[in-house]
Structures are given as structure tokens and as C-alpha cells.
Design an enzyme around this catalytic site. Structure first.
Site, PDB file in Angstrom:
ATOM      1  N   HIS A  50       0.776  -1.095   0.059  1.00 33.88           N
ATOM      2  CA  HIS A  50       0.170  -0.053  -0.064  1.00 33.88           C
ATOM      3  C   HIS A  50       0.703   1.142   0.104  1.00 33.88           C
ATOM      4  O   HIS A  50       1.950   1.250   0.550  1.00 33.88           O
ATOM      5  CB  HIS A  50      -0.748  -0.205   1.231  1.00 33.88           C
ATOM      6  N   GLU A  94       0.864   4.198   1.737  1.00 32.68           N
ATOM      7  CA  GLU A  94       1.159   4.803   2.997  1.00 32.68           C
ATOM      8  C   GLU A  94       2.150   3.776   3.552  1.00 32.68           C
ATOM      9  O   GLU A  94       3.139   4.219   4.211  1.00 32.68           O
ATOM     10  CB  GLU A  94      -0.029   5.003   3.781  1.00 32.68           C
ATOM     11  N   CYS A 124      -6.675   1.904   5.313  1.00 33.08           N
ATOM     12  CA  CYS A 124      -7.236   0.641   5.668  1.00 33.08           C
ATOM     13  C   CYS A 124      -6.828   0.183   7.060  1.00 33.08           C
ATOM     14  O   CYS A 124      -6.117   0.761   7.754  1.00 33.08           O
ATOM     15  CB  CYS A 124      -6.858  -0.499   4.452  1.00 33.08           C
ATOM     16  N   CYS A 182      -2.840  -0.154   7.392  1.00 40.65           N
ATOM     17  CA  CYS A 182      -2.183   1.050   7.298  1.00 40.65           C
ATOM     18  C   CYS A 182      -2.552   2.147   8.536  1.00 40.65           C
ATOM     19  O   CYS A 182      -1.694   2.664   8.971  1.00 40.65           O
ATOM     20  CB  CYS A 182      -2.417   1.852   6.035  1.00 40.65           C
TER      21      CYS A 182
END
Length: 150
Positions: free
Chosen positions: A49, A51, A79, A82
């Protein structure tokens, strides 16, 4: 910084990744410490992801896992994975664009980043350039559906 995150998201989309971009910077100086795009498809990595990548880069950049003095800017609401990393890396401030009603763990489904039961809470600012972020995501998924004939 959100404009940079949107540029990163567009780069990810060009590579076939879900268009999410993230930037970690020192809040006081504006110095960029990390940036990322989604890389799940290219890396076959569920943790790929934007981030996640930006936070790891920032930690390596300052040789510390604590990012209290930093802001994370991301185009889409993080999410649960994260959001957990945001708490565990002690990000001081989170800024995000579009809400994620299916997986958002900051406001939409959960409130992990400022949950008083956890040992760290980030300051949260939502909706920054939300329409631009949302439109990019919608266009990406429309192209994907059109390409796959769904």
C-alpha cells in the site's frame, strides 16, 4: 502535498495499480521523508500500500521508527493495516482525501488513528482534495471494468 500524492497515485494507475499516493513529510520543515504508490500487483505483496511504503521510507530516512514530528498525506482513507502502522509509527498528523466506505479504518468503518484506547493518537484531517482523489479512483475502476468486459 496532496497534489504530490495525487501525482503519485496517477503514476501508480499508469502501472496498473489502484491509484493511491502517499507522502510523509516533517511537519515543521516540509521536508519530504518518504513517498509511495500502491505496488500490490507489481510486487505480489498484500502489504504493498502507498502509505505503508511511504512510512517505511520515512523511517529509513531518519533512521528511527518514531514519526511523531511527521505528517502523512494520502489520497484515500487508510485501511486497518495502514491505520495500525500509522499508530505504531507514531505519525503525528494524518491528512487524507477520499473516504473509503468499504475498508476505511480512520473514519468510515473504524477510528483507529485517534482511538483513546491505543497508546498513540494521530491528529486527523479528512476530505482534502477528496473529489480529485475519488474521481481518479472511479475512473480507474471504470477503465478496469471496461477492459475486462464486465
Amino acid at each position: 502535498m496532496m497534489s504530490l500524492a495525487l501525482d503519485l497515485a496517477a503514476q501508480g494507475a499508469d502501472r496498473g495499480e489502484v491509484p493511491v499516493g502517499a507522502v510523509v513529510y516533517e511537519t515543521q520543515t516540509g521536508k519530504i521523508l518518504g513517498q509511495g504508490t500502491n505496488s500490490r500487483e507489481a510486487q505480489n505483496d498484500p502489504s504493498g500500500h502507498a502509505e505503508f511504503s511511504a512510512i517505511l521510507q520515512a523511517c529509513k530516512s531518519i533512521e528511527d521508527w518514531r514519526l511523531n514530528h511527521c505528517t502523512l498525506v494520502v489520497t484515500l482513507e487508510p485501511c486497518p493495516m495502514c491505520a495500525g502502522l500509522i499508530v505504531n509509527s507514531r505519525i503525528g498528523r494524518l491528512v487524507y482525501g477520499a473516504d473509503d466506505p468499504k475498508a476505511g479504518a480512520v473514519r468510515s468503518l473504524f477510528r483507529l488513528c485517534d482511538d483513546e484506547r491505543l497508546n498513540h493518537r494521530a491528529s486527523v484531517l479528512t476530505g482534502v482534495m477528496a473529489s480529485e482523489s475519488s474521481e481518479m479512483l472511479k475512473a480507474f475502476f471504470k477503465r478496469l471494468r471496461d477492459t475486462r468486459g464486465s
